[in-house]
Design an enzyme around this catalytic site. Structure first.
Site, PDB file in Angstrom:
ATOM      1  N   LYS A   1     -11.233  -6.738  -5.539  1.00 46.51           N
ATOM      2  CA  LYS A   1     -12.010  -5.507  -5.669  1.00 46.51           C
ATOM      3  C   LYS A   1     -11.133  -4.325  -6.072  1.00 46.51           C
ATOM      4  CE  LYS A   1     -12.334  -4.391  -0.671  1.00 46.51           C
ATOM      5  NZ  LYS A   1     -13.206  -3.830   0.362  1.00 46.51           N
TER       6      LYS A   1
ATOM      7  N   LYS B   1      -6.268 -13.874  -8.318  1.00 45.87           N
ATOM      8  CA  LYS B   1      -7.502 -13.809  -7.533  1.00 45.87           C
ATOM      9  C   LYS B   1      -8.413 -12.665  -8.015  1.00 45.87           C
ATOM     10  CE  LYS B   1      -8.847 -13.277  -2.747  1.00 45.87           C
ATOM     11  NZ  LYS B   1      -8.427 -12.862  -1.422  1.00 45.87           N
TER      12      LYS B   1
ATOM     13  N   LYS C   1       0.827  -1.214   0.000  1.00 44.98           N
ATOM     14  CA  LYS C   1       0.000   0.000   0.000  1.00 44.98           C
ATOM     15  C   LYS C   1       0.858   1.259   0.000  1.00 44.98           C
ATOM     16  CE  LYS C   1      -4.411  -1.623   1.753  1.00 44.98           C
ATOM     17  NZ  LYS C   1      -5.436  -1.496   2.806  1.00 44.98           N
TER      18      LYS C   1
END
Ligand code: TRP
Length: 336
Positions: A202, A199, A117
């Site tokens: 979102k 995967k 992040k």
């Protein structure tokens, strides 16, 4: 909540940001609902985690209600479980402070999600982002949580929660239950439609990679039809057929049929027909949820009453733990 002595507590939280996907539903929300019959479940909308990256305040507010309504629409039941918003129970922030003082810089610096992040949000590497896993540990440890349903990406965070629980217990006296990951027997991993070895996420920038829980029927059909498959034509679950295997898993989970049954049902069929059936089963699963979510969002009074009740129940449990913690570390209790 039907509390019986030997029911274990499950805690789970989802951030009210991003667009939840079919993967979040089949891999997490659906299981969260079924766990309610065997566990004391505490389901949290973790809004304080969300502000570790920049949020538009009005969007965050809206998305918090959206997620609460989605929780309820997928079957999370406020009469059986505690459903609440993290920022309504200040003990989460307060326990975080105490646990901060037990967390080593090195430990927090090793968190891969923090490192990732920090790259994604290079203009806003704030202390909250660094502290995110400690806040998550507090969420879990405040409630004597035995089990935490998590995906692979949260394993390291849960490991830190376990370390902090053990460290506190050793340094003071036994206080926290050391939580275990809960790995669902069914459900699991839904892969990207565009790249079935990755995967479904979102945060994927490719909108065709994911089916969002807000997608309508036409969009779902279009996305499933475009899903990447192989050039073979047999509908069989196998490691060498990632795309088709993923669609089989999606069909299996949304229809309730086993992988074997699905293979049998579509023996001799073709990808076009199969994809239409996959889309139809996803639509049949999602559209009642979407309708119920929409209905609930029109009833703010009800949603607020759920939040109030949830906060009161969570607060009672959390305060009890926090008072113990404060006392053990030597903070004198308020006498007024
Ligand atoms: N970090 C989790 C995620 O992004 C969300 C979360 C916050 C959580 N607190 C939690 C999950 C406590 C389980 C338990 O998926």
């Amino acid at each position: 909540m039907e509390t019986t002595e030997n029911r274990q507590t499950i805690f789970s939280g989802i951030q009210p940001t991003g667009n939840l996907t079919l993967g979040n539903y089949l891999g997490a929300l659906k299981n969260m609902s079924s766990l309610q019959s065997a566990y004391d479940c505490i389901y949290c909308v973790v809004d304080m985690h969300s502000i570790t990256v920049t949020q538009e305040p009005s969007t965050l507010r809206k998305k918090t209600y959206d997620l609460l309504a989605l929780y309820l629409a997928t079957g999370l039941d406020p009469t059986r479980s505690i459903i609440f918003v993290q920022s309504h129970v200040s003990a989460h922030a307060e326990l975080t402070w105490v646990l901060n003082c037990l967390t080593y810089m090195g430990e927090a610096s090793r968190m891969t999600q923090y490192k990732e992040k920090s790259k994604q949000h290079a203009d806003n590497i704030n202390v909250g982002l660094f502290d995110y896993p400690v806040l998550m540990a507090s969420d879990i440890l405040l409630y004597n949580t035995a089990l935490v349903p998590i995906g692979q990406d949260q394993k390291q965070h849960l490991e830190l929660a376990r370390t902090l629980a053990q460290r506190f217990n050793a340094k003071y006296s036994p206080t926290f239950i050391v939580p275990e990951p809960y790995i669902a027997k069914v459900g699991g991993k839904i892969m990207s439609l565009a790249n079935p070895t990755k995967k479904m996420s979102k945060s994927d920038v490719n909108e065709n990679a994911s089916i969002y829980l807000t997608d309508d029927a036409d969009i779902i059909v279009r996305k499933v039809k475009r899903a990447v498959t192989d050039s073979d034509s047999t509908i069989r679950h196998s490691a060498s057929k990632a795309g088709i295997s993923n669609l089989i898993v999606i069909y299996s989970l949304s229809s309730g049929k086993s992988i074997k049954e699905v293979e049998k049902q579509f023996e001799g069929s073709n990808y076009g027909i199969f994809k239409q059936a996959v889309a139809d089963s996803v639509i049949a699963k999602l559209s009642p949820i979407q309708q119920e979510q929409k209905r609930l969002l029109q009833d703010k009074t009800y949603l607020d009453s759920v939040l109030k009740e949830g906060a009161i129940k969570a607060e009672t449990l959390a305060r009890r733990t926090l008072a113990k913690v404060y006392r053990k570390v030597g903070l004198i209790p308020r006498q007024f």
